[in-house]
Design a protein around this motif. Structure first.
Motif, PDB file in Angstrom:
ATOM      1  N   GLU A  12       0.836  -1.212   0.000  1.00  0.00           N
ATOM      2  CA  GLU A  12       0.000   0.000   0.000  1.00  0.00           C
ATOM      3  C   GLU A  12       0.867   1.258   0.000  1.00  0.00           C
ATOM      4  O   GLU A  12       0.559   2.227  -0.692  1.00  0.00           O
ATOM      5  N   LEU A  13       1.946   1.243   0.753  1.00  0.00           N
ATOM      6  CA  LEU A  13       2.844   2.402   0.777  1.00  0.00           C
ATOM      7  C   LEU A  13       3.526   2.590  -0.574  1.00  0.00           C
ATOM      8  O   LEU A  13       3.750   3.718  -1.003  1.00  0.00           O
ATOM      9  N   LYS A  14       3.837   1.502  -1.248  1.00  0.00           N
ATOM     10  CA  LYS A  14       4.447   1.608  -2.585  1.00  0.00           C
ATOM     11  C   LYS A  14       3.470   2.173  -3.613  1.00  0.00           C
ATOM     12  O   LYS A  14       3.883   2.856  -4.547  1.00  0.00           O
ATOM     13  N   LYS A  15       2.176   1.878  -3.453  1.00  0.00           N
ATOM     14  CA  LYS A  15       1.170   2.324  -4.431  1.00  0.00           C
ATOM     15  C   LYS A  15       0.937   3.831  -4.404  1.00  0.00           C
ATOM     16  O   LYS A  15       0.626   4.426  -5.429  1.00  0.00           O
ATOM     17  N   GLN A  16       1.049   4.436  -3.228  1.00  0.00           N
ATOM     18  CA  GLN A  16       0.762   5.868  -3.123  1.00  0.00           C
ATOM     19  C   GLN A  16       1.856   6.665  -3.854  1.00  0.00           C
ATOM     20  O   GLN A  16       2.959   6.188  -4.050  1.00  0.00           O
ATOM     21  N   LYS A  17       1.524   7.889  -4.255  1.00  0.00           N
ATOM     22  CA  LYS A  17       2.420   8.671  -5.118  1.00  0.00           C
ATOM     23  C   LYS A  17       3.133   9.818  -4.397  1.00  0.00           C
ATOM     24  O   LYS A  17       4.027  10.430  -4.965  1.00  0.00           O
ATOM     25  N   GLU A  18       2.745  10.119  -3.150  1.00  0.00           N
ATOM     26  CA  GLU A  18       3.324  11.281  -2.474  1.00  0.00           C
ATOM     27  C   GLU A  18       4.792  11.092  -2.111  1.00  0.00           C
ATOM     28  O   GLU A  18       5.614  11.983  -2.296  1.00  0.00           O
ATOM     29  N   ILE A  19       5.124   9.928  -1.555  1.00  0.00           N
ATOM     30  CA  ILE A  19       6.490   9.642  -1.120  1.00  0.00           C
ATOM     31  C   ILE A  19       6.910   8.316  -1.755  1.00  0.00           C
ATOM     32  O   ILE A  19       6.306   7.285  -1.478  1.00  0.00           O
ATOM     33  N   PRO A  20       7.933   8.343  -2.615  1.00  0.00           N
ATOM     34  CA  PRO A  20       8.359   7.089  -3.252  1.00  0.00           C
ATOM     35  C   PRO A  20       9.110   6.186  -2.264  1.00  0.00           C
ATOM     36  O   PRO A  20       9.911   6.655  -1.459  1.00  0.00           O
ATOM     37  N   PHE A  21       8.807   4.891  -2.319  1.00  0.00           N
ATOM     38  CA  PHE A  21       9.448   3.910  -1.455  1.00  0.00           C
ATOM     39  C   PHE A  21       9.949   2.730  -2.273  1.00  0.00           C
ATOM     40  O   PHE A  21       9.375   2.379  -3.296  1.00  0.00           O
ATOM     41  N   THR A  62      22.225  -3.701   2.032  1.00  0.00           N
ATOM     42  CA  THR A  62      21.384  -3.135   0.970  1.00  0.00           C
ATOM     43  C   THR A  62      20.468  -2.052   1.526  1.00  0.00           C
ATOM     44  O   THR A  62      20.272  -1.007   0.897  1.00  0.00           O
ATOM     45  N   ILE A  63      19.919  -2.281   2.718  1.00  0.00           N
ATOM     46  CA  ILE A  63      19.086  -1.252   3.358  1.00  0.00           C
ATOM     47  C   ILE A  63      19.902   0.022   3.544  1.00  0.00           C
ATOM     48  O   ILE A  63      19.474   1.123   3.178  1.00  0.00           O
ATOM     49  N   LYS A  64      21.088  -0.131   4.113  1.00  0.00           N
ATOM     50  CA  LYS A  64      21.948   1.032   4.352  1.00  0.00           C
ATOM     51  C   LYS A  64      22.336   1.711   3.038  1.00  0.00           C
ATOM     52  O   LYS A  64      22.318   2.943   2.931  1.00  0.00           O
ATOM     53  N   LEU A  65      22.684   0.917   2.034  1.00  0.00           N
ATOM     54  CA  LEU A  65      23.072   1.469   0.730  1.00  0.00           C
ATOM     55  C   LEU A  65      21.952   2.295   0.121  1.00  0.00           C
ATOM     56  O   LEU A  65      22.170   3.421  -0.342  1.00  0.00           O
ATOM     57  N   PHE A  66      20.731   1.764   0.135  1.00  0.00           N
ATOM     58  CA  PHE A  66      19.598   2.508  -0.424  1.00  0.00           C
ATOM     59  C   PHE A  66      19.425   3.840   0.303  1.00  0.00           C
ATOM     60  O   PHE A  66      19.230   4.879  -0.323  1.00  0.00           O
ATOM     61  N   MET A  98      21.974   6.294  -0.712  1.00  0.00           N
ATOM     62  CA  MET A  98      21.728   6.821  -2.060  1.00  0.00           C
ATOM     63  C   MET A  98      20.551   7.800  -2.075  1.00  0.00           C
ATOM     64  O   MET A  98      20.157   8.280  -3.134  1.00  0.00           O
ATOM     65  N   GLY A  99      19.955   8.058  -0.902  1.00  0.00           N
ATOM     66  CA  GLY A  99      18.836   8.996  -0.822  1.00  0.00           C
ATOM     67  C   GLY A  99      17.491   8.368  -1.132  1.00  0.00           C
ATOM     68  O   GLY A  99      16.507   9.081  -1.339  1.00  0.00           O
ATOM     69  N   LEU A 100      17.437   7.031  -1.143  1.00  0.00           N
ATOM     70  CA  LEU A 100      16.193   6.326  -1.462  1.00  0.00           C
ATOM     71  C   LEU A 100      15.459   5.948  -0.180  1.00  0.00           C
ATOM     72  O   LEU A 100      16.075   5.509   0.795  1.00  0.00           O
ATOM     73  N   ASN A 101      14.145   6.112  -0.177  1.00  0.00           N
ATOM     74  CA  ASN A 101      13.321   5.722   0.964  1.00  0.00           C
ATOM     75  C   ASN A 101      13.071   4.215   0.915  1.00  0.00           C
ATOM     76  O   ASN A 101      12.720   3.684  -0.140  1.00  0.00           O
ATOM     77  N   VAL A 102      13.244   3.546   2.050  1.00  0.00           N
ATOM     78  CA  VAL A 102      13.210   2.088   2.099  1.00  0.00           C
ATOM     79  C   VAL A 102      12.136   1.589   3.060  1.00  0.00           C
ATOM     80  O   VAL A 102      12.008   2.095   4.176  1.00  0.00           O
ATOM     81  N   LEU A 103      11.381   0.596   2.622  1.00  0.00           N
ATOM     82  CA  LEU A 103      10.452  -0.136   3.486  1.00  0.00           C
ATOM     83  C   LEU A 103      11.137  -1.434   3.876  1.00  0.00           C
ATOM     84  O   LEU A 103      11.393  -2.288   3.022  1.00  0.00           O
ATOM     85  N   VAL A 104      11.478  -1.575   5.158  1.00  0.00           N
ATOM     86  CA  VAL A 104      12.151  -2.771   5.644  1.00  0.00           C
ATOM     87  C   VAL A 104      11.089  -3.735   6.156  1.00  0.00           C
ATOM     88  O   VAL A 104      10.361  -3.433   7.087  1.00  0.00           O
TER      89      VAL A 104
END
Length: 196
Positions: A23-32, A79-83, A86-92
């Protein structure tokens, strides 16, 4: 460039972490970007099956999981730390089912913006979900329950019996957009590990 936000969903198997993540991936406000430990193990198994389709071991190995688990977990943590770097928002989407694993996460992610979310569900509902899923050992979630829900600091708790995955995702997004501090993870201390 700032580090990406790490939304750390902590809950037992079948508690609803993956459904909330979708559900968090589907929304468009904050990319994850969704990083599930299940994908790392599944991809490794696919790699072995595809790369060595005709492999025939010459002896039985009883502890395959023990041999592979820690190295694959290390790649997952990195990989979590790397993302985030790189400035990417991550869902763990994983399970903290022992103190060593918690200490590894805490050490690795302490200096990263980590939003620690408890994904709650009762033992009865977890058993019902395991029976419906058919791809989890019945009782797995209950065996993890006390360890996983032993943390007393969270930024937010969501109950997947009371809220749908979409409602849980909305609650998480509302918290993120409120600009409240993510401090729970930093308040937790390394846990004493007993050696037996």
């Amino acid at each position: 460039m700032k580090q990406g936000l790490i939304v750390f969903l902590n809950g037992t198997s079948s508690s609803g972490k993956t459904s909330i993540s979708m559900e968090l991936k589907k929304q468009k406000e904050i990319p994850f970007h969704h990083l599930s430990i299940d994908d790392f193990f599944g991809n490794y198994n696919d790699f072995i099956d595809n790369k060595f389709p005709d492999i025939e071991p010459t002896r039985e190995v009883d502890n395959v999981g023990q041999i592979l688990f820690d190295p694959i977990m290390s790649v997952y943590y990195a990989t979590i730390k790397l993302f985030s770097e790189m400035g990417l928002n991550v869902l763990v989407d994983t399970v903290i089912d022992n103190d060593k694993r918690f200490n590894d996460y805490l050490e690795l992610l302490f200096d990263h913006p980590t939003f620690f979310v408890c994904v709650l569900c009762s033992k009865e509902e977890l058993t019902r979900r395991e029976q419906l899923r058919g791809d989890r050992e019945i009782g797995l979630a209950n065996s993890q329950y006390d360890t996983i829900y032993s943390f007393d600091e969270y930024d937010l708790e969501v109950n997947t019996e009371e809220l749908s995955p979409a409602e849980c995702a909305d609650k998480i997004l509302s918290y993120i957009k409120s600009d409240q501090d993510y401090s729970a993870f930093k308040k937790l201390s390394k846990r004493e590990i007993s050696i037996s």
